[in-house]
Motif scaffolding. Structure first.
Motif, PDB file in Angstrom:
ATOM      1  N   THR A 122       0.823  -1.222   0.000  1.00 14.85           N
ATOM      2  CA  THR A 122       0.000   0.000   0.000  1.00 14.85           C
ATOM      3  C   THR A 122       0.845   1.255   0.000  1.00 14.85           C
ATOM      4  O   THR A 122       0.592   2.197  -0.769  1.00 14.85           O
ATOM      5  N   LEU A 123       1.871   1.307   0.854  1.00 15.40           N
ATOM      6  CA  LEU A 123       2.622   2.550   1.029  1.00 15.40           C
ATOM      7  C   LEU A 123       3.775   2.709   0.043  1.00 15.40           C
ATOM      8  O   LEU A 123       4.093   3.834  -0.358  1.00 15.40           O
ATOM      9  N   ALA A 167       5.116   6.187  -1.663  1.00 16.67           N
ATOM     10  CA  ALA A 167       6.266   6.798  -0.994  1.00 16.67           C
ATOM     11  C   ALA A 167       7.423   7.083  -1.939  1.00 16.67           C
ATOM     12  O   ALA A 167       8.492   7.500  -1.501  1.00 16.67           O
ATOM     13  N   THR A 187       7.307   8.289   3.462  1.00 17.41           N
ATOM     14  CA  THR A 187       6.462   7.211   3.982  1.00 17.41           C
ATOM     15  C   THR A 187       5.375   7.772   4.884  1.00 17.41           C
ATOM     16  O   THR A 187       4.223   7.344   4.832  1.00 17.41           O
ATOM     17  N   ALA A 241       2.787   9.249   2.726  1.00 18.10           N
ATOM     18  CA  ALA A 241       1.993   8.189   2.099  1.00 18.10           C
ATOM     19  C   ALA A 241       0.957   7.637   3.074  1.00 18.10           C
ATOM     20  O   ALA A 241      -0.197   7.380   2.700  1.00 18.10           O
ATOM     21  N   LEU A 242       1.358   7.455   4.334  1.00 13.48           N
ATOM     22  CA  LEU A 242       0.410   6.982   5.339  1.00 13.48           C
ATOM     23  C   LEU A 242      -0.725   7.976   5.524  1.00 13.48           C
ATOM     24  O   LEU A 242      -1.902   7.590   5.623  1.00 13.48           O
ATOM     25  N   HIS A 299      -5.656   7.556  -1.570  1.00 12.52           N
ATOM     26  CA  HIS A 299      -5.027   6.548  -2.416  1.00 12.52           C
ATOM     27  C   HIS A 299      -6.035   5.793  -3.267  1.00 12.52           C
ATOM     28  O   HIS A 299      -5.664   5.015  -4.128  1.00 12.52           O
TER      29      HIS A 299
END
Length: 420
Positions: free
Chosen positions: A218-219, A223, A238, A241-242, A250
């Motif tokens: 997912t990340l 990232a 990262t 991205a979270l 996303h």
């Protein structure tokens, strides 16, 4: 020399800073001596003076940070101010901000740095090592690390020691316990969230192999660097991205291909990705056969014209168009990637002047989007030749600054007649 120093005692801080700037300017215009020995001695003496200057700079930064002054100038944080106004790289800005915030807790380090007994490199390393410790453990860690410096440890090895300082303090105070990982085992994932005083938090935990695979899948794609100018390190990307995943940004991720209508109807003109990577015309047509098409109508000068309707929320198609236009936030100097920004109504939706049309939208990071609409008189809006909007944050009302940050006459302020 003693008479000069005595005369400086009565000078104000501003006068001393101006004097230091004048002296440094004179030194910069002189050639170094021919003697290598003389240059070594002068370099060591001047380096000590620069280190003492870092202590002064840390004190000034600490006040700026504590008062939140950068936000009045359209800058999201003290670190953004250090990057944009002082021209510091990301790592250097973070290092100086950490030192400014930690020196009040490091009395011995502060004193030794001010007197030239401790170098800036050692001081910055100690400040970085103690920033996650409480005040009691900070004092113990300061003693451990300064003792290592006195023993002749290098700055590099001190940094290694700093990464273990929490364990060293626990051993010193007799509070060391088995690691939380060992207490919980490794079969089930777990995470703890510790709130900090500034409203942020620290995350600590463990993911089992299955959850790790989900996290990576997912990340990792989100990232990746946003482009050649993305100076964030992997940890920062990262975290961003979270944040994107948690906010739902996303979902429905698509690859955007920009192409002329003629390319889709048989022309050999190549298309391109958002970052400019060329895509052969035949491949563009193959992609179009297996994907939905969101049109972006351009003028002969390649200026985007219209897409959408007068509703409050921009459509997914409009957002994809904006992401092709804005690599970063529209505010000059803001480096938040466009993929992580919000859609902004250029003239303000609430004022009724900005319908949700593609030629009235831009991308702004969340902080600047809110700041822009609460400080409308501090935003100067222009458009580039290709139709992008560019925002520039202006000084607070009644304050004019030169490019070096010194006050200037309002009549000489280059922004005075251009506020939007």
């Amino acid at each position: 020399m003693d008479s000069i120093v005595a005369g400086l005692d009565s000078a104000s801080t501003a006068e001393l800073v101006e004097a230091a700037a004048a002296i440094t300017t004179q030194l910069a215009q002189r050639s170094a001596p021919d003697s290598g020995t003389a240059c070594m001695e002068l370099a060591e003496q001047f380096a000590t003076a620069l280190d003492q200057g870092e202590q002064v700079l840390a004190g000034l930064i600490a006040v700026v940070d504590r008062t939140g002054e950068p936000k009045h100038w359209g800058l999201a944080s003290t670190q953004a101010w250090l990057r944009c106004r002082l021209g510091m790289r990301e790592g250097r800005a973070q290092e100086r901000l950490t030192l400014a915030r930690q020196l009040p807790r490091l009395q011995q380090v502060n004193q030794q740095l001010a007197t030239g007994a401790l170098s800036y490199g050692y001081a910055a390393t100690i400040a970085d090592a103690v920033q996650r410790l409480n005040d009691e453990d900070c004092a113990a860690a300061e003693g451990i690390l300064l003792e290592a410096v006195a023993g002749g440890v290098s700055a590099r090895n001190l940094a290694r020691l700093g990464r273990r300082v929490h364990d060293l303090v626990a051993e010193l105070t007799g509070t060391d316990q088995p690691p939380e990982d060992a207490q919980r085992g490794y079969q089930r994932s777990w995470m703890t969230v510790s709130r900090s005083l500034d409203g942020g938090c620290y995350l600590h935990g463990w993911l089992n192999p299955e959850d790790t695979a989900i996290l990576d899948g997912t990340l990792a794609p989100l990232a990746k660097p946003a482009g050649t100018d993305d100076r964030r390190d992997l940890a920062e990307r990262t975290a961003a991205a979270l944040s994107t995943v948690l906010s739902g940004g996303h979902r429905d991720t698509r690859v955007t291909v920009i192409a002329d209508l003629q390319t889709l109807t048989g022309d050999d003109t190549p298309g391109r990705l958002r970052d400019g990577t060329p895509i052969p015309a035949a491949q563009v047509r193959r992609i179009a056969l297996n994907a939905g098409i969101s049109p972006l109508i351009l003028s002969p000068d390649h200026v985007p014209l219209y897409l959408g309707h007068a509703v409050r929320i921009a459509t997914a198609g409009q957002r994809r168009v904006l992401e092709t236009l804005y690599d970063t936030c529209a505010v000059q100097g803001c480096e938040v990637p466009g993929l992580l920004c919000e859609v902004d109504h250029v003239d303000g939706w609430a004022l009724g002047n900005s319908p949700t049309d593609i030629d009235k939208l831009a991308l702004c990071c969340g902080w600047h989007n809110r700041w822009k609409h609460t400080h409308p008189h501090q935003i100067h809006i222009t458009t580039t030749d290709d139709g992008r909007y560019r925002y520039r944050a202006l000084p607070p009302d009644g304050v004019a600054r030169s490019r070096h940050g010194r006050p200037v006459d309002q009549a000489d302020n280059p922004w005075h007649d251009h506020a939007a």
